[in-house]
Design an enzyme around this catalytic site. Structure first.
Site, PDB file in Angstrom:
ATOM      1  N   ILE A 112       0.838  -1.188   0.000  1.00  0.00           N
ATOM      2  CA  ILE A 112       0.000   0.000   0.000  1.00  0.00           C
ATOM      3  C   ILE A 112       0.877   1.244   0.000  1.00  0.00           C
ATOM      4  O   ILE A 112       1.989   1.237   0.540  1.00  0.00           O
ATOM      5  CB  ILE A 112      -0.968  -0.010   1.221  1.00  0.00           C
ATOM      6  CG1 ILE A 112      -1.958   1.153   1.156  1.00  0.00           C
ATOM      7  CG2 ILE A 112      -0.225  -0.052   2.538  1.00  0.00           C
ATOM      8  CD1 ILE A 112      -3.090   1.055   2.188  1.00  0.00           C
ATOM      9  N   CYS A 113       0.391   2.296  -0.623  1.00  0.00           N
ATOM     10  CA  CYS A 113       1.035   3.615  -0.624  1.00  0.00           C
ATOM     11  C   CYS A 113       2.453   3.533  -1.188  1.00  0.00           C
ATOM     12  O   CYS A 113       2.681   2.988  -2.254  1.00  0.00           O
ATOM     13  CB  CYS A 113       1.007   4.188   0.794  1.00  0.00           C
ATOM     14  SG  CYS A 113       1.544   5.906   0.932  1.00  0.00           S
ATOM     15  N   GLY A 114       3.443   4.056  -0.467  1.00  0.00           N
ATOM     16  CA  GLY A 114       4.811   4.107  -0.961  1.00  0.00           C
ATOM     17  C   GLY A 114       5.411   2.760  -1.279  1.00  0.00           C
ATOM     18  O   GLY A 114       6.340   2.665  -2.097  1.00  0.00           O
TER      19      GLY A 114
END
Length: 208
Positions: free
Chosen positions: A105-107
């Site tokens: 998730i995300c970065g």
């Protein structure tokens, strides 16, 4: 009579990891009977972006795909500011090659993009141009949605952006069979949409 031993879920932790992004996932996996084990760069304590201190259960070098049912990679400032977390992306490659799922998730999605793991799989992230800035080759496989599970390779891959922790959890809970069908739908409606009517579905199913 033989019984199947459920392997732990491994959750990566490293300095600046985004502690809010995986809370729904780990809480409901644990409620569903999955052991959660934390994995750090070493066995030394790390600190989340919210200031939580975590002493990992094991170091990354000691983690083997065959001992796990899933590797969870949360976002972190370090994914975009240094190469310190590249070993986690390489570990994700090991997991997928071994047929063991990875959820990022995300970065962490940018970390997987730099590792080339999103070039041939459907995926999502914060926005398409965030991943494009990594120079990866998977732009045509980007899906503009809340979360994506790609099962085209040896191991399933879940991706999501930073604003979709509930959708991220939904995909993981489905993947590991914690909830399914109308129960999974009700779980998502309750935690994402605050739909009070969904609680009755979960209560009937013993999932409340």
């Amino acid at each position: 009579m033989s019984t199947t031993v459920r392997k732990p879920v491994h959750h990566a932790v490293y300095d600046t990891y985004a502690d809010w992004e995986t809370g729904h996932t780990t809480a409901h996996l644990a409620r569903g009977g999955h052991e959660i084990r934390t994995v750090g760069p070493t066995a030394q304590e790390v600190r989340s972006i919210g200031g939580l201190r975590v002493r990992p259960d094991l170091a990354l070098d000691a983690l083997r795909p065959e001992d796990s049912s899933l590797l969870i990679l949360p976002g972190a400032d370090l994914w975009d500011t240094t190469d310190d977390l590249a070993p986690f992306a390489r570990k994700a490659r090991e997991f997928l090659a071994a047929g063991v799922p990875v959820a990022a998730i995300c970065g962490a999605t940018a970390g997987l993009a730099r590792e080339g793991l999103l070039d041939d799989r459907a995926h999502t992230s914060a926005v398409s141009f965030y991943l494009a800035a990594t120079g990866y080759g998977g732009g045509e496989r980007y899906v503009d949605t809340d979360a994506v599970t790609d099962t085209s390779g040896a191991g399933a891959l879940v991706t999501a952006g930073p604003t979709e922790p509930v959708a991220f959890a939904r995909e993981v809970l489905r993947l590991l069979g914690v909830y399914e069908g109308e129960v999974l739908d009700a779980w998502y409606r309750l935690f994402h949409d605050s739909d009070a009517g969904a609680y009755a579905v979960l209560e009937r199913a013993g999932a409340a």
